[in-house]
Design a protein around this motif. Structure first.
Motif, PDB file in Angstrom:
ATOM      1  N   SER A  95      16.262  25.450   6.736  1.00 52.93           N
ATOM      2  CA  SER A  95      16.241  25.930   5.327  1.00 52.93           C
ATOM      3  C   SER A  95      16.257  27.414   5.463  1.00 52.93           C
ATOM      4  O   SER A  95      17.320  28.010   4.435  1.00 52.93           O
TER       5      SER A  95
ATOM      6  N   GLU B  99      14.432  17.765  16.893  1.00 50.52           N
ATOM      7  CA  GLU B  99      14.465  18.176  15.706  1.00 50.52           C
ATOM      8  C   GLU B  99      12.964  17.586  14.899  1.00 50.52           C
ATOM      9  O   GLU B  99      12.569  16.503  14.995  1.00 50.52           O
ATOM     10  N   GLU B 100      12.295  18.710  14.366  1.00 51.62           N
ATOM     11  CA  GLU B 100      10.746  18.391  13.914  1.00 51.62           C
ATOM     12  C   GLU B 100      10.859  19.199  12.462  1.00 51.62           C
ATOM     13  O   GLU B 100      11.064  20.165  12.435  1.00 51.62           O
ATOM     14  N   ASP B 101      10.628  18.271  11.485  1.00 50.99           N
ATOM     15  CA  ASP B 101      10.337  18.764  10.175  1.00 50.99           C
ATOM     16  C   ASP B 101      11.875  19.386  10.041  1.00 50.99           C
ATOM     17  O   ASP B 101      12.791  19.036   9.794  1.00 50.99           O
ATOM     18  N   ASP B 102      11.403  20.906   9.403  1.00 52.96           N
ATOM     19  CA  ASP B 102      12.626  21.698   9.064  1.00 52.96           C
ATOM     20  C   ASP B 102      13.141  22.528  10.114  1.00 52.96           C
ATOM     21  O   ASP B 102      13.984  23.471  10.312  1.00 52.96           O
ATOM     22  N   TRP B 103      12.772  22.114  11.628  1.00 51.66           N
ATOM     23  CA  TRP B 103      13.069  23.197  12.814  1.00 51.66           C
ATOM     24  C   TRP B 103      13.950  22.251  13.626  1.00 51.66           C
ATOM     25  O   TRP B 103      13.899  21.017  13.880  1.00 51.66           O
TER      26      TRP B 103
ATOM     27  N   LYS C 105      14.645  27.632  11.865  1.00 48.72           N
ATOM     28  CA  LYS C 105      14.182  26.921  10.888  1.00 48.72           C
ATOM     29  C   LYS C 105      15.496  26.492   9.855  1.00 48.72           C
ATOM     30  O   LYS C 105      16.165  27.736   9.285  1.00 48.72           O
TER      31      LYS C 105
END
Length: 387
Positions: free
Chosen positions: A335, A364-368, A333
């Motif tokens: 962030s 890469e998916e959203d924040d991951w 993750k």
């Protein structure tokens, strides 16, 4: 958020170097045929741990080797008493002991249970007697089945270590191995491709043409077969080489993953003791002498057993954390990673990351960010690019 590499350790590893014999592929810190050193080892371990000054409660404790269960019943009992004196297990803690199938007896199982061991990791490698012979293992299929029954009666979780890519092995042999493992009903399975390590007998035999590496494509198919067979059987693939049975009775969909190894993969700190043992405390990594006799001489002379020591700078530590995190199937993750390490994933390896995404190795998916199926197959080639 506190950087995990500076938190007070809540995990410990203890290394037991003794084995009945050294397998041809083994390059670990192991001594075979030196049971005369066991008494001195137990004394040295007690002394090394006493230098902690006060007991340190831990949430995960892993006693590996070598073969801890190679010790006699009295020796195993003394080992566990010494370790738990200095590393008392927290309530609901995980305590793992590695075991060789041929060493498991009712007496040893009772001792493990008495001391509160919660998890046993059996070095099975295979159920195929021919494959076991090639690997120079000292057990056979019947020994595995007997050891598993004893383990199941003594601890709450049993893990099986399995190996593929052995010279002469077919995809069907590996399929049968996986089916045999599942038939026992383990809580966790680890799968490893055979590697030829410099210093091991297999390395010299490879150089002499006495052994051949498995075909790379075949080895990849074996790895994918493990993923398919184990996940279809209800196991969660949670790290490159590791699969945990999912507890469907739990409302949280919990699984039986190895909590101790998660400490390593999430960059947290841990104590360690014994020959060749590596610790990570206060941002500093130390490794004890790999030679058991040197370890004993130094400890019993009141000297430090440490052979190597380094403090990683913040960037090197962050890169290492990223690699460990990416080994987990859920990935990293971004962030949280930036908050804990002070570095963004993009700042560390933005160009490499974009290339790997374009190549289909990472998604890469959203924040991951995490490995794809094709990325899992070439993960060992990815890590040097990040480091």
């Amino acid at each position: 958020m506190t950087n995990p590499r500076f938190q007070t350790p809540r995990a410990a590893y203890v290394h037991v170097p003794f084995c009945r014999h050294r397998c041809g592929y083994c390059n670990f810190t192991v001594v075979a045929g030196r049971d005369d050193l066991i008494g001195a080892y137990l004394e040295a371990l007690q002394r090394e741990l006493s230098w902690l000054n006060t007991p340190r409660e831990v949430e995960t404790l892993f006693i590996g080797g070598g073969t801890p269960t190679h010790l006699s019943g009295a020796g195993l009992d003394q080992l566990l008493r010494v370790v738990l004196q200095w590393f008392p297990l927290a309530a609901d803690g995980e305590m793992t002991v590695e075991a060789n199938p041929v060493d498991m007896t009712a007496e040893r199982a009772e001792i493990l249970q008495h001391h509160g061991v919660t998890r046993l990791s059996l070095g099975v490698q295979s159920f195929d007697n021919g494959k076991l012979q090639v690997l120079e293992r000292d057990h056979r299929r019947a020994d595995v089945e007997h050891a598993f029954r004893l383990a199941r009666s003594a601890v709450s979780a049993v893990s099986l270590d399995m190996m593929f890519g052995v010279p002469g092995e077919s995809i069907q042999t590996w399929q049968t191995d996986l089916e045999s493992a599942l038939a026992l009903g383990p809580d966790h399975v680890s799968t490893y491709g055979l590697t030829f390590e410099r210093g091991a007998r297999f390395w010299s035999r490879l150089g002499k043409g006495q052994l051949e590496c498995a075909d790379e494509d075949l080895e990849g198919k074996m790895y994918e077969r493990a993923i398919d067979v184990l996940t279809e059987a209800g196991f969660r693939h949670y790290e490159v080489s590791n699969f945990a049975r999912v507890d469907r009775s739990s409302s949280t969909d919990a699984d039986w993953r190895c909590r101790h190894n998660e400490v390593y993969w999430t960059g947290r700190t841990y104590y360690a003791a014994g020959p060749g043992a590596a610790r990570f405390v206060d941002g500093r990594r130390e490794v004890n002498h790999r030679s058991t006799t040197m370890y004993l001489r130094r400890i019993l002379a009141g000297q430090s057993p440490v052979a190597e020591s380094e403090s990683l700078d913040a960037e090197a530590a962050a890169r290492e954390c990223l690699v460990f995190g990416m080994r987990r199937l859920e990935g990293v993750k971004k962030s949280r990673f930036a908050s804990e390490t002070g570095f963004s994933v993009e700042a560390l390896c933005g160009n490499v990351l974009r290339q790997l995404i374009e190549q289909g190795a990472i998604i890469e998916e959203d924040d991951w960010v995490r490995l794809t199926r094709s990325g899992l197959l070439v993960s060992d080639a990815i890590w040097p690019r990040i480091l």
